[in-house]
Every structure is written in structure tokens, then in C-alpha cells.
Design a protein around this motif. Structure first.
Motif, short mmCIF file in Angstrom:
data_model
loop_
_atom_site.label_atom_id
_atom_site.label_comp_id
_atom_site.label_asym_id
_atom_site.label_seq_id
_atom_site.Cartn_x
_atom_site.Cartn_y
_atom_site.Cartn_z
N ASP A 5 36.65 20.93 56.16
CA ASP A 5 37.18 19.83 55.74
C ASP A 5 37.99 19.85 54.25
O ASP A 5 37.59 20.49 53.39
N LEU A 6 39.07 19.12 54.32
CA LEU A 6 40.04 19.36 53.21
C LEU A 6 40.17 18.13 52.72
O LEU A 6 40.43 16.97 53.32
N PRO A 7 40.10 18.00 51.26
CA PRO A 7 40.36 16.70 50.56
C PRO A 7 41.78 16.21 50.85
O PRO A 7 42.90 17.09 50.88
N ALA A 8 41.55 14.84 50.77
CA ALA A 8 43.05 14.34 51.04
C ALA A 8 43.71 14.14 49.56
O ALA A 8 43.38 14.10 48.58
N THR A 9 45.07 14.59 49.75
CA THR A 9 45.93 14.44 48.53
C THR A 9 46.44 13.11 48.18
O THR A 9 46.82 12.57 49.24
N ASP A 14 51.80 17.59 48.74
CA ASP A 14 50.45 18.60 48.77
C ASP A 14 50.63 19.96 48.15
O ASP A 14 51.62 20.18 47.84
N VAL A 15 49.48 20.55 48.02
CA VAL A 15 49.35 21.82 47.36
C VAL A 15 50.16 22.57 48.20
O VAL A 15 50.64 23.48 47.61
N ASP A 81 42.26 23.30 39.73
CA ASP A 81 41.37 22.49 40.58
C ASP A 81 41.94 22.54 42.17
O ASP A 81 40.99 22.69 43.17
N PRO A 82 43.00 21.95 42.19
CA PRO A 82 43.63 21.72 43.42
C PRO A 82 43.82 22.97 44.48
O PRO A 82 43.95 23.00 45.70
#
Length: 122
Positions: A5-9, A14-15, A81-82
């Protein structure tokens, strides 16, 4: 096996998009241990200050750099953090790479044993 699960940007970039460009990766390296204004940052790159500012804006939209006003100057620093999102994504695929490397190691070792056995038979 499911993907992590990846956090939504929340930004426009995005990164993954942000670090896809080698100039932006170099900018991140430059900002690892220091906070710098765009005038100093642009001195490290063979491009205009406007171009450097555009790269910094993309990194900021991805959450990888933060801005801080000091008088009339805007200074930039790394926000790492990202990068955890990238680390999680890579960790998922690292298992696949490790499995392939282990299979290759076993194959090479078995070939080596076969050669040694055939040489000793002669």
C-alpha cells in the motif's frame, strides 16, 4: 502476493516523477545536509536560475523539498519522508531480485561442480 500500500500524493507530481530526472536527483543530493537559496543552488548547475527554480518547484510539489523564507530570500532543504514511499516500492521488488540472484548463484555453482567433476574423471 499483493503490492504494498502506497500513500496517495497530494501534489501535481509524485515522488517517482520527481526523481526520474537526473538534475532533480542531483538537487536532492545537494540539499541532503544543508539549506540553500536558489542563487547558490543554481551555481552548481549549467542552467539558468529559472530552470533550477522549476526543478525545485517539482520537487516541492512532490514533497521532497521544503521552502523557508529568510528575509527576502527563499531557502530550500530536503524533506526525506516522501522517499519512504520509494523505499517501500523497491522493497516489494527486492524479494524478486533476491530470488533471481539466488537461482543464478545455484546455477553457477552447479555448473562449476559439473566442470570439476568432469575434470577429475579424466
Amino acid at each position: 502476493m499483493s503490492k504494498p500500500d502506497l500513500p496517495a500524493t497530494s501534489g501535481k507530481y509524485d515522488v517517482f516523477q520527481a526523481i526520474a530526472d537526473p538534475t532533480r536527483r542531483s538537487l536532492l543530493q545537494l540539499l541532503i545536509d544543508q539549506e540553500l537559496p536558489v542563487t547558490v543552488i543554481s551555481g552548481h548547475f549549467p542552467m539558468s536560475r529559472t530552470a533550477v527554480s522549476k526543478h525545485l518547484r517539482i520537487l516541492a510539489e512532490a514533497g521532497l523539498v521544503k521552502e523557508r523564507k529568510v528575509g527576502r530570500e527563499t531557502r530550500y532543504h530536503l524533506a526525506s519522508d516522501p522517499l519512504l514511499e520509494l523505499k517501500q516500492w523497491l522493497a516489494y521488488y527486492e524479494r524478486h531480485w533476491e530470488n533471481k540472484l539466488n537461482l543464478l548463484k545455484r546455477y553457477v555453482e552447479s555448473e562449476s561442480e559439473s566442470e570439476n567433476n568432469s575434470e577429475s574423471d579424466e
